[in-house]
Motif scaffolding. Structure first.
Motif, short mmCIF file in Angstrom:
data_model
loop_
_atom_site.label_atom_id
_atom_site.label_comp_id
_atom_site.label_asym_id
_atom_site.label_seq_id
_atom_site.Cartn_x
_atom_site.Cartn_y
_atom_site.Cartn_z
N VAL A 123 -16.83 21.07 38.24
CA VAL A 123 -15.69 21.52 37.42
C VAL A 123 -15.95 21.23 35.95
O VAL A 123 -15.69 22.08 35.09
N ARG A 124 -16.49 20.07 35.66
CA ARG A 124 -16.81 19.76 34.26
C ARG A 124 -17.87 20.72 33.72
O ARG A 124 -17.72 21.27 32.64
N ARG A 125 -18.94 20.92 34.48
CA ARG A 125 -20.05 21.77 34.02
C ARG A 125 -19.63 23.23 33.85
O ARG A 125 -19.99 23.87 32.87
N HIS A 126 -18.87 23.75 34.80
CA HIS A 126 -18.56 25.19 34.78
C HIS A 126 -17.27 25.54 34.03
O HIS A 126 -17.09 26.70 33.66
N ILE A 127 -16.40 24.54 33.80
CA ILE A 127 -15.12 24.85 33.15
C ILE A 127 -14.88 23.96 31.93
O ILE A 127 -14.89 24.42 30.79
N VAL A 128 -14.63 22.70 32.17
CA VAL A 128 -14.13 21.80 31.13
C VAL A 128 -15.07 21.68 29.94
O VAL A 128 -14.62 21.68 28.79
N ASP A 129 -16.37 21.62 30.18
CA ASP A 129 -17.33 21.48 29.08
C ASP A 129 -17.33 22.68 28.13
O ASP A 129 -17.86 22.59 27.03
#
Length: 162
Positions: A123-129
């Protein structure tokens, strides 16, 4: 008499196209990461997650299907797979003998906890970042409005699977 339609601006068009692409690509990427690293689909993860958050770790099958945005038959198949692994049990609803509850087992909770770091990193890699500099509260509010008040949620297009 209806007002004439106003064409989209360049920025509006860019947002619509990017959102459409994200709606397709992001779930696939999250699913691929979970499947590759945890041998768990995004829908299976969603079932475990929603059950872990429910009172007594149980939900009626139809409510769980709605929460995960699946048909009841699709939910039945997923719960069946999770049941085979001992992660979920199906039990009759005490209030309605015709209905079924899905119940998260201790093994299912442990499985969810084991998969959580993979899901979080994905989720961090594909969205939040990719959201640096944006007002996240405002973005979340806009996305909620799409899902709860728009015609997409209430009136699917003719010929759609919903």
């Amino acid at each position: 008499m209806t007002a004439p339609l106003r064409p989209l601006s360049r920025d509006e068009e860019a947002v619509v196209r990017a959102l459409g692409r994200a709606i397709t690509v992001v779930p696939r990427a999250l699913d691929a990461d979970l499947t590759r690293e945890q041998r768990l689909s995004i829908n299976e993860y969603g079932v475990l997650m929603h059950l872990s958050e429910a009172a007594d770790r149980r939900m009626r099958m139809n409510e769980l299907a709605t929460a995960v945005d699946l048909s009841l038959s699709g939910m039945t198949r997923i719960v069946g797979r999770l049941e085979q692994h001992g992660f979920v049990q199906r039990v009759r609803c005490p209030e309605d003998a015709r209905g079924w509850n899905a119940v998260l087992t201790d093994a299912g909770l442990a499985r969810l906890r084991a998969a959580y770091p993979t899901h979080l990193a994905s989720v961090r890699r594909h969205i939040v970042d990719h959201l640096d500099g944006l007002d996240l509260a405002q973005l979340a509010d806009a996305l909620r409005r799409f899902a709860t008040t728009g015609t997409c949620a209430e009136h699917p297009e003719p010929g759609s699977a919903r």
